[in-house]
Scaffold this active site. Structure first.
Site, PDB file in Angstrom:
ATOM      1  N   THR A   4     -34.555 -49.015 -17.747  1.00  0.00           N
ATOM      2  CA  THR A   4     -34.748 -50.422 -18.619  1.00  0.00           C
ATOM      3  C   THR A   4     -34.214 -51.489 -17.926  1.00  0.00           C
ATOM      4  O   THR A   4     -32.976 -51.337 -17.148  1.00  0.00           O
ATOM      5  CB  THR A   4     -34.562 -50.326 -20.125  1.00  0.00           C
ATOM      6  N   SER A   5     -34.454 -52.667 -17.995  1.00  0.00           N
ATOM      7  CA  SER A   5     -33.967 -53.731 -17.274  1.00  0.00           C
ATOM      8  C   SER A   5     -32.774 -54.215 -17.949  1.00  0.00           C
ATOM      9  O   SER A   5     -31.870 -54.896 -17.431  1.00  0.00           O
ATOM     10  CB  SER A   5     -35.117 -55.095 -17.206  1.00  0.00           C
TER      11      SER A   5
END
Length: 184
Positions: free
Chosen positions: A8-9
């Site tokens: 995930t970012s």
């Protein structure tokens, strides 16, 4: 061996990371690499996952955007894996590069994804330009300058710069910038 990779970012996307991890475990991944890193920054865990894989392994990701940032980047990863004799499976697309059809579909869908992203960025730029022309877009409000008086009062009271930043929920560098003219 089935090797999973989840990304995930941001830290705010914890639920998304957990969902990827659950899915990779359900698919039977024996080893799972996970990280929270922007797609544009360095992704050391991805590099570790690519290095870890061996001939006959399959690298599994839940979505293409979790793996590659562009079509050229995707093909760079795939070539790296192919030279090692490692396949790649993208779950939500039903793609498995161990088949010729899977390779073709990956190329087509990767191109569409890149096109979509470029169109989205173009629309975003157009929207910002329109908002600026209409006087509605002025960028982020300067939080530290709005608190300059509070910063100066706390500094005059002898409060440390770190403590001022903590109390006012701003960066220490912002406190320095506000106080810089006073210190000169």
């Amino acid at each position: 061996m089935l090797v999973g990779y989840a990304r995930t970012s941001t830290l705010d996307q914890e639920a998304g990371l957990e969902a990827q991890l659950r899915e990779l475990k359900t698919l039977g991944c024996e080893k799972v690499f996970q990280e929270q890193a922007s797609s544009v920054g360095p992704r050391k865990v991805l590099e570790q996952a690519l290095e870890f894989t061996r001939e006959g392994d399959t690298l599994i990701v839940t979505k293409l955007d979790r793996l590659a940032r562009s079509v050229p980047h995707m093909w760079e990863i795939i070539r790296t894996l192919q030279t090692k004799g490692v396949g790649i499976r993208i779950v939500n697309m039903g793609i498995d590069t161990s088949t010729p059809t899977g390779k073709l579909m990956l190329n087509v869908l990767g191109g569409v994804a890149e096109f979509e992203r470029e169109m989205m960025l173009e629309r975003q730029c157009e929207g910002i330009a329109k908002a600026k022309a209409g006087g509605k877009y002025k960028g982020r409000k300067p939080t530290a300058r709005a608190k300059a008086d509070q910063i100066k009062v706390l500094h005059a009271e002898g409060v440390s710069l770190s403590e001022i930043a903590r109390r006012l929920e701003i960066g220490k560098a912002s406190v320095h910038r506000v106080l810089k003219p006073e210190r000169a």
